[in-house]
Write a protein that holds these residues in place. Structure first.
Motif, PDB file in Angstrom:
ATOM      1  N   SER A  21       0.871  -1.200   0.088  1.00 39.43           N
ATOM      2  CA  SER A  21      -0.143  -0.002   0.126  1.00 39.43           C
ATOM      3  C   SER A  21       0.798   1.206   0.048  1.00 39.43           C
ATOM      4  CB  SER A  21      -0.836   0.066   1.156  1.00 39.43           C
ATOM      5  OG  SER A  21      -0.146   0.082   2.291  1.00 39.43           O
ATOM      6  N   LEU A  22       2.098   1.282   0.291  1.00 36.83           N
ATOM      7  CA  LEU A  22       2.878   2.334   0.273  1.00 36.83           C
ATOM      8  C   LEU A  22       3.188   2.754  -0.941  1.00 36.83           C
ATOM      9  CD1 LEU A  22       4.695   3.922   2.251  1.00 36.83           C
ATOM     10  CD2 LEU A  22       6.399   2.551   1.973  1.00 36.83           C
ATOM     11  N   GLN A  23       3.019   4.169  -1.096  1.00 40.38           N
ATOM     12  CA  GLN A  23       3.058   4.897  -2.570  1.00 40.38           C
ATOM     13  C   GLN A  23       4.490   5.201  -3.095  1.00 40.38           C
ATOM     14  OE1 GLN A  23      -0.272   5.034  -4.574  1.00 40.38           O
ATOM     15  NE2 GLN A  23      -0.318   3.578  -2.730  1.00 40.38           N
ATOM     16  N   PHE A  24       4.927   4.217  -3.795  1.00 43.71           N
ATOM     17  CA  PHE A  24       6.420   4.347  -4.164  1.00 43.71           C
ATOM     18  C   PHE A  24       6.328   5.243  -5.789  1.00 43.71           C
ATOM     19  CE2 PHE A  24       7.149   0.761  -1.639  1.00 43.71           C
ATOM     20  CZ  PHE A  24       8.370   0.928  -1.262  1.00 43.71           C
ATOM     21  N   GLN A  25       7.442   6.222  -6.007  1.00 44.78           N
ATOM     22  CA  GLN A  25       7.260   6.631  -7.077  1.00 44.78           C
ATOM     23  C   GLN A  25       8.202   5.869  -8.362  1.00 44.78           C
ATOM     24  OE1 GLN A  25       9.385  10.606  -6.516  1.00 44.78           O
ATOM     25  NE2 GLN A  25       8.374  10.780  -4.578  1.00 44.78           N
ATOM     26  N   ASN A  26       7.660   6.015  -9.440  1.00 44.53           N
ATOM     27  CA  ASN A  26       8.244   5.286 -10.538  1.00 44.53           C
ATOM     28  C   ASN A  26       9.609   6.185 -10.872  1.00 44.53           C
ATOM     29  OD1 ASN A  26       6.975   2.975 -10.863  1.00 44.53           O
ATOM     30  ND2 ASN A  26       5.366   4.157 -11.933  1.00 44.53           N
ATOM     31  N   ALA A 135       5.819  -1.695   4.680  1.00 44.92           N
ATOM     32  CA  ALA A 135       4.299  -1.443   4.747  1.00 44.92           C
ATOM     33  C   ALA A 135       3.527  -2.648   5.063  1.00 44.92           C
ATOM     34  CB  ALA A 135       3.794  -0.636   3.621  1.00 44.92           C
ATOM     35  N   GLY A 136       3.992  -3.442   6.073  1.00 45.79           N
ATOM     36  CA  GLY A 136       3.282  -4.759   6.389  1.00 45.79           C
ATOM     37  C   GLY A 136       3.402  -6.178   5.343  1.00 45.79           C
ATOM     38  N   VAL A 137       4.217  -5.759   4.626  1.00 45.04           N
ATOM     39  CA  VAL A 137       4.324  -6.902   3.475  1.00 45.04           C
ATOM     40  C   VAL A 137       5.879  -7.442   3.499  1.00 45.04           C
ATOM     41  CG1 VAL A 137       4.431  -7.536   1.004  1.00 45.04           C
ATOM     42  CG2 VAL A 137       2.661  -5.799   1.794  1.00 45.04           C
ATOM     43  N   CYS A 147       6.107  -5.267 -10.511  1.00 45.15           N
ATOM     44  CA  CYS A 147       5.719  -3.726 -10.391  1.00 45.15           C
ATOM     45  C   CYS A 147       5.557  -3.288 -11.722  1.00 45.15           C
ATOM     46  CB  CYS A 147       7.395  -3.160 -10.026  1.00 45.15           C
ATOM     47  SG  CYS A 147       8.259  -3.859  -8.765  1.00 45.15           S
ATOM     48  N   ASP A 148       4.124  -2.318 -11.464  1.00 45.71           N
ATOM     49  CA  ASP A 148       4.111  -1.435 -12.653  1.00 45.71           C
ATOM     50  C   ASP A 148       3.549   0.104 -12.267  1.00 45.71           C
ATOM     51  OD1 ASP A 148       1.395  -1.860 -11.792  1.00 45.71           O
ATOM     52  OD2 ASP A 148       1.084  -3.247 -13.521  1.00 45.71           O
ATOM     53  N   ASP A 149       2.770   0.615 -12.948  1.00 47.45           N
ATOM     54  CA  ASP A 149       2.455   1.919 -12.673  1.00 47.45           C
ATOM     55  C   ASP A 149       1.510   1.898 -11.379  1.00 47.45           C
ATOM     56  OD1 ASP A 149       3.791   3.855 -14.230  1.00 47.45           O
ATOM     57  OD2 ASP A 149       2.637   3.032 -16.036  1.00 47.45           O
ATOM     58  N   ASP A 150       0.620   0.886 -11.185  1.00 42.34           N
ATOM     59  CA  ASP A 150      -0.380   0.558 -10.366  1.00 42.34           C
ATOM     60  C   ASP A 150       0.192   0.217  -8.945  1.00 42.34           C
ATOM     61  OD1 ASP A 150      -2.728   1.418 -11.853  1.00 42.34           O
ATOM     62  OD2 ASP A 150      -3.161  -0.790 -12.529  1.00 42.34           O
ATOM     63  N   GLY A 151       1.380  -0.327  -8.924  1.00 39.85           N
ATOM     64  CA  GLY A 151       1.900  -0.825  -7.635  1.00 39.85           C
ATOM     65  C   GLY A 151       2.752  -1.891  -7.556  1.00 39.85           C
ATOM     66  N   ILE A 152       3.058  -2.533  -6.441  1.00 32.04           N
ATOM     67  CA  ILE A 152       3.892  -3.708  -6.236  1.00 32.04           C
ATOM     68  C   ILE A 152       3.145  -4.919  -5.767  1.00 32.04           C
ATOM     69  CG2 ILE A 152       5.807  -4.432  -4.866  1.00 32.04           C
ATOM     70  CD1 ILE A 152       6.592  -1.319  -4.799  1.00 32.04           C
ATOM     71  N   LEU A 153       3.256  -6.067  -6.206  1.00 33.30           N
ATOM     72  CA  LEU A 153       2.649  -7.253  -5.990  1.00 33.30           C
ATOM     73  C   LEU A 153       3.728  -8.229  -5.436  1.00 33.30           C
ATOM     74  CD1 LEU A 153      -0.418  -8.103  -8.069  1.00 33.30           C
ATOM     75  CD2 LEU A 153      -0.573  -7.075  -5.819  1.00 33.30           C
ATOM     76  N   VAL A 154       3.750  -9.099  -4.326  1.00 35.65           N
ATOM     77  CA  VAL A 154       4.790  -9.936  -4.145  1.00 35.65           C
ATOM     78  C   VAL A 154       4.053 -11.555  -3.683  1.00 35.65           C
ATOM     79  CG1 VAL A 154       5.009  -9.250  -1.828  1.00 35.65           C
ATOM     80  CG2 VAL A 154       6.735 -10.352  -2.963  1.00 35.65           C
ATOM     81  N   GLU A 155       4.516 -12.553  -4.060  1.00 40.34           N
ATOM     82  CA  GLU A 155       4.083 -13.666  -3.439  1.00 40.34           C
ATOM     83  C   GLU A 155       4.492 -13.890  -2.000  1.00 40.34           C
ATOM     84  OE1 GLU A 155       4.815 -16.704  -7.115  1.00 40.34           O
ATOM     85  OE2 GLU A 155       6.648 -16.226  -5.916  1.00 40.34           O
ATOM     86  N   PRO A 156       3.455 -14.180  -1.183  1.00 37.70           N
ATOM     87  CA  PRO A 156       3.854 -14.392   0.513  1.00 37.70           C
ATOM     88  C   PRO A 156       4.854 -15.311   0.637  1.00 37.70           C
ATOM     89  CG  PRO A 156       1.584 -15.143  -0.277  1.00 37.70           C
ATOM     90  CD  PRO A 156       2.074 -14.730  -1.425  1.00 37.70           C
TER      91      PRO A 156
END
Length: 156
Positions: A21-26, A135-137, A147-156
């Motif tokens: 959820s943390l908002q990173f800059q590209n 950020a809790g992840v 990663c893309d413009d929408d954000g970051i996803l990672v496998e748990p």
């Protein structure tokens, strides 16, 4: 191979993935990148980052946990260029970078919280390839991150 969007990937896999959820800059020249996670945990010291990125990245994404500090830059243009040249897919920096204009010209992904021209220390403090939490992840070495413009996803 075309990069799948994080939104589509989340629609497909949902709760199998964690969304940051943390908002990173590209900042890098590529906003979409994916690869296996490698990690460096450090605070205002980039020695281990340079050392890690000096090795062949094999398409990995280096997740740098700088504890969210914006007081000094953990990555500059020289380190980003080194990573790009050594086959890393990108960097996620929970902290600051510098030389953002030069980094933006590289065909390489960089996400960071912001920028600061101040240099970091170089004592070698920190740890490499340990689980880091942002950020809790939790990012575990070897898991896949997208990663893309929408954000970051990672496998748990």
């Amino acid at each position: 191979m075309a990069q799948i969007s994080t939104a589509d990937l989340y629609d497909e896999r949902g709760s199998e993935l964690r969304s940051v959820s943390l908002q990173f800059q590209n900042i890098g020249g590529m906003t979409g990148f994916t690869g296996p996670v490698r990690t460096v945990q450090c605070f205002q010291d980039n020695s281990l980052i340079r050392q890690t990125l000096s090795s062949d990245g094999h398409g990995a994404v280096l997740v740098i946990d700088g504890a969210g500090s914006l007081e000094t830059a953990l990555v500059g243009d020289q380190i980003a260029e080194l990573a790009c040249d050594n086959g890393w897919a990108g960097l996620i920096v929970n902290g600051a970078i510098r030389d953002r204009v030069a980094i933006g010209t590289l065909p390489f992904g960089v996400k960071a919280l912001g920028s600061n021209p101040a240099k970091s220390t170089k004592t070698g403090a920190g740890e490499v390839d340990v689980p880091v939490e942002i950020a809790g992840v939790t990012f575990r070495p070897g898991a896949t991150v997208w990663c893309d413009d929408d954000g970051i996803l990672v496998e748990p």
